[in-house]
Design an enzyme around this catalytic site. Structure first.
Site, PDB file in Angstrom:
ATOM      1  N   ASN A  11     -34.491 -98.844 -26.505  1.00 16.11           N
ATOM      2  CA  ASN A  11     -34.429 -97.382 -26.475  1.00 16.11           C
ATOM      3  C   ASN A  11     -33.299 -96.998 -25.520  1.00 16.11           C
ATOM      4  O   ASN A  11     -33.458 -97.073 -24.305  1.00 16.11           O
ATOM      5  CB  ASN A  11     -35.767 -96.807 -25.988  1.00 16.11           C
ATOM      6  CG  ASN A  11     -35.710 -95.293 -25.834  1.00 16.11           C
ATOM      7  OD1 ASN A  11     -34.737 -94.656 -26.250  1.00 16.11           O
ATOM      8  ND2 ASN A  11     -36.736 -94.710 -25.228  1.00 16.11           N
ATOM      9  N   TRP A  12     -32.180 -96.592 -26.100  1.00 20.33           N
ATOM     10  CA  TRP A  12     -31.008 -96.289 -25.268  1.00 20.33           C
ATOM     11  C   TRP A  12     -31.073 -94.904 -24.633  1.00 20.33           C
ATOM     12  O   TRP A  12     -30.174 -94.528 -23.880  1.00 20.33           O
ATOM     13  CB  TRP A  12     -29.728 -96.426 -26.108  1.00 20.33           C
ATOM     14  CG  TRP A  12     -29.351 -97.846 -26.378  1.00 20.33           C
ATOM     15  CD1 TRP A  12     -29.891 -98.966 -25.788  1.00 20.33           C
ATOM     16  CD2 TRP A  12     -28.349 -98.323 -27.279  1.00 20.33           C
ATOM     17  NE1 TRP A  12     -29.284-100.096 -26.269  1.00 20.33           N
ATOM     18  CE2 TRP A  12     -28.330 -99.733 -27.191  1.00 20.33           C
ATOM     19  CE3 TRP A  12     -27.465 -97.693 -28.157  1.00 20.33           C
ATOM     20  CZ2 TRP A  12     -27.458-100.519 -27.945  1.00 20.33           C
ATOM     21  CZ3 TRP A  12     -26.605 -98.480 -28.903  1.00 20.33           C
ATOM     22  CH2 TRP A  12     -26.596 -99.873 -28.795  1.00 20.33           C
ATOM     23  N   LYS A  13     -32.078 -94.125 -25.004  1.00 15.76           N
ATOM     24  CA  LYS A  13     -32.200 -92.777 -24.429  1.00 15.76           C
ATOM     25  C   LYS A  13     -30.861 -92.037 -24.576  1.00 15.76           C
ATOM     26  O   LYS A  13     -30.187 -92.218 -25.585  1.00 15.76           O
ATOM     27  CB  LYS A  13     -32.690 -92.867 -22.978  1.00 15.76           C
ATOM     28  CG  LYS A  13     -33.955 -93.746 -22.880  1.00 15.76           C
ATOM     29  CD  LYS A  13     -34.665 -93.675 -21.574  1.00 15.76           C
ATOM     30  CE  LYS A  13     -35.905 -94.575 -21.630  1.00 15.76           C
ATOM     31  NZ  LYS A  13     -36.722 -94.528 -20.446  1.00 15.76           N
ATOM     32  N   HIS A  97     -42.484 -90.197 -27.051  1.00 15.47           N
ATOM     33  CA  HIS A  97     -42.095 -90.835 -25.788  1.00 15.47           C
ATOM     34  C   HIS A  97     -42.495 -89.930 -24.621  1.00 15.47           C
ATOM     35  O   HIS A  97     -42.427 -88.704 -24.737  1.00 15.47           O
ATOM     36  CB  HIS A  97     -40.581 -91.088 -25.787  1.00 15.47           C
ATOM     37  CG  HIS A  97     -40.165 -91.988 -24.659  1.00 15.47           C
ATOM     38  ND1 HIS A  97     -40.011 -91.526 -23.379  1.00 15.47           N
ATOM     39  CD2 HIS A  97     -39.912 -93.319 -24.630  1.00 15.47           C
ATOM     40  CE1 HIS A  97     -39.674 -92.551 -22.595  1.00 15.47           C
ATOM     41  NE2 HIS A  97     -39.601 -93.642 -23.331  1.00 15.47           N
ATOM     42  N   GLU A  99     -40.991 -89.091 -22.069  1.00 16.99           N
ATOM     43  CA  GLU A  99     -39.945 -88.142 -21.666  1.00 16.99           C
ATOM     44  C   GLU A  99     -39.936 -86.923 -22.590  1.00 16.99           C
ATOM     45  O   GLU A  99     -39.599 -85.822 -22.163  1.00 16.99           O
ATOM     46  CB  GLU A  99     -38.575 -88.861 -21.641  1.00 16.99           C
ATOM     47  CG  GLU A  99     -38.484 -89.808 -20.449  1.00 16.99           C
ATOM     48  CD  GLU A  99     -37.600 -91.024 -20.655  1.00 16.99           C
ATOM     49  OE1 GLU A  99     -36.807 -91.051 -21.602  1.00 16.99           O
ATOM     50  OE2 GLU A  99     -37.725 -91.971 -19.837  1.00 16.99           O
ATOM     51  N   GLU A 169     -46.638 -97.395 -22.967  1.00 16.33           N
ATOM     52  CA  GLU A 169     -45.662 -97.239 -21.884  1.00 16.33           C
ATOM     53  C   GLU A 169     -46.297 -96.443 -20.748  1.00 16.33           C
ATOM     54  O   GLU A 169     -46.298 -95.204 -20.774  1.00 16.33           O
ATOM     55  CB  GLU A 169     -44.430 -96.484 -22.384  1.00 16.33           C
ATOM     56  CG  GLU A 169     -43.698 -97.179 -23.508  1.00 16.33           C
ATOM     57  CD  GLU A 169     -42.218 -96.782 -23.534  1.00 16.33           C
ATOM     58  OE1 GLU A 169     -41.390 -97.686 -23.492  1.00 16.33           O
ATOM     59  OE2 GLU A 169     -41.915 -95.582 -23.569  1.00 16.33           O
ATOM     60  N   GLY A 175     -38.644 -96.706 -15.902  1.00 15.14           N
ATOM     61  CA  GLY A 175     -37.455 -96.464 -15.083  1.00 15.14           C
ATOM     62  C   GLY A 175     -37.692 -96.595 -13.593  1.00 15.14           C
ATOM     63  O   GLY A 175     -36.859 -96.198 -12.782  1.00 15.14           O
ATOM     64  N   SER A 215     -40.021-100.790 -17.530  1.00 14.55           N
ATOM     65  CA  SER A 215     -39.369-101.775 -16.668  1.00 14.55           C
ATOM     66  C   SER A 215     -39.486-103.209 -17.182  1.00 14.55           C
ATOM     67  O   SER A 215     -39.703-104.137 -16.395  1.00 14.55           O
ATOM     68  CB  SER A 215     -39.895-101.655 -15.225  1.00 14.55           C
ATOM     69  OG  SER A 215     -39.576-100.375 -14.703  1.00 14.55           O
ATOM     70  N   GLY A 236     -35.898 -99.918 -22.012  1.00 14.46           N
ATOM     71  CA  GLY A 236     -34.944 -98.862 -21.670  1.00 14.46           C
ATOM     72  C   GLY A 236     -33.735 -99.447 -20.960  1.00 14.46           C
ATOM     73  O   GLY A 236     -32.850-100.035 -21.582  1.00 14.46           O
ATOM     74  N   GLY A 237     -33.708 -99.338 -19.636  1.00 14.45           N
ATOM     75  CA  GLY A 237     -32.546 -99.724 -18.832  1.00 14.45           C
ATOM     76  C   GLY A 237     -31.970-101.098 -19.175  1.00 14.45           C
ATOM     77  O   GLY A 237     -30.749-101.246 -19.320  1.00 14.45           O
TER      78      GLY A 237
HETATM   79  P1  13P Z   1     -37.250 -98.670 -18.745  1.00 13.59           P
HETATM   80  O1  13P Z   1     -37.214-100.031 -19.418  1.00 13.59           O
HETATM   81  O2  13P Z   1     -35.910 -98.235 -18.262  1.00 13.59           O
HETATM   82  O3  13P Z   1     -38.325 -98.613 -17.702  1.00 13.59           O
HETATM   83  O4  13P Z   1     -37.653 -97.610 -19.877  1.00 13.59           O
HETATM   84  C1  13P Z   1     -38.769 -97.849 -20.649  1.00 13.59           C
HETATM   85  C2  13P Z   1     -38.812 -96.862 -21.749  1.00 13.59           C
HETATM   86  O5  13P Z   1     -39.012 -95.676 -21.536  1.00 13.59           O
HETATM   87  C3  13P Z   1     -38.562 -97.345 -23.122  1.00 13.59           C
HETATM   88  O6  13P Z   1     -38.887 -96.385 -24.056  1.00 13.59           O
END
Ligand code: 13P
Length: 253
Positions: A11-13, A97, A99, A169, A175, A215, A236-237
């Site tokens: 997930n590149w956001k 998600h 977010e 999640e 994050g 994470s 994510g990251g």
């Molecule tokens: P991180 O891996 O950066 O914690 O993000 C997780 C996420 O929100 C994937 O959708």
């Protein structure tokens, strides 16, 4: 015996321009010859979906959007419909998600409409659920997860529920560098699977993939993926760099 194929999703956001996205996928597909027992999903920003359409041709690689609207078309400025996502080559779409819930006020009812709209056009939803820190600390984790799942899957029959990928999640792990321990994650994954069995039946629940997100890094992917009910990761990251993502894709459980 379950036939669940592990799924590692990036997930590149709101990261990566078209050039950066194309470069990443080219490098990834150069480095991976073939994958037999797992699949990889890339969820770039909307703008990079179409440019990646033809690059996700290997059978182990698929494209996902990060969100959608539930209507097919109409006067909804700024929105994108499932039909449009299908048109640019998406086989998956992330829905609900945290977010989206936190910054854009998405409710379980909205998420439910999005899930239904995606299934209708043949896109598999990656349906996110997860508790906030204060909810975990108040001992409400299972209650929160249950109400998110019940709300999101409301009105779907077993055949449709079987098309959904769930992503657990925990909000406090996203994050933050604070990963849920494999045991903490497994406990919730097992709860989700049991609950899905109640909503559908055991065999459907046994086939549904439940990904962990929050994470996930190269150094914890193996232990998370070793748990019975963890069928993949939503990253994510650590999905933004080819090498760290590749290490997660190559997890050993
Ligand atoms: P991180 O891996 O950066 O914690 O993000 C997780 C996420 O929100 C994937 O959708």
């Amino acid at each position: 015996m379950s036939t669940r194929i592990a799924c590692i999703a990036a997930n590149w956001k709101m990261y990566k321009t078209v050039d950066e996205a194309v470069e990443f996928v080219k490098r990834l597909t150069e480095k991976i010859d073939t994958l037999e027992d797992r699949e990889v999903v890339i969820a770039p920003p909307f703008t990079a979906l179409y440019p990646l359409k033809d690059l996700v041709s290997p059978s182990w690689l698929s494209l996902s959007a990060q969100n959608c609207f539930w209507e097919e078309k109409g006067a909804y400025t700024g929105e994108i419909s499932p039909v449009m996502l299908k048109d640019v080559g998406c086989s998956y779409t992330i829905v609900g998600h945290s977010e989206r819930r936190q910054y854009f006020g998405e409710k379980n009812e909205d998420i439910n409409k999005k899930l239904k709209a995606l299934i209708k056009v043949g896109i598999r939803p990656i349906f996110c659920v997860g508790e906030r820190l204060e909810e975990r600390e108040a001992g409400k984790t299972f209650e929160v997860i249950k109400s998110q799942i019940d709300g999101g899957l409301d009105g779907l029959d077993s055949v449709d529920v079987a098309k959904v990928v769930i992503a657990y999640e925990p909000v406090w792990a996203i994050g933050t560098g604070k990963t849920a321990s494999p045991q903490q994650a497994q406990e919730v994954h097992a709860f989700i699977r049991e609950h899905l069995a109640m909503l559908t039946n055991k065999s459907v629940a046994n086939e549904i993939r439940i990904l962990y997100g929050g994470s996930v890094k190269p150094n914890n992917a193996d232990s998370l993926m070793s748990e019975n009910d963890i069928d993949g990761a939503l990253v994510g990251g650590a999905s933004l760099e080819v090498d760290s993502f590749l290490r997660i894709v190559r997890f050993e459980a």
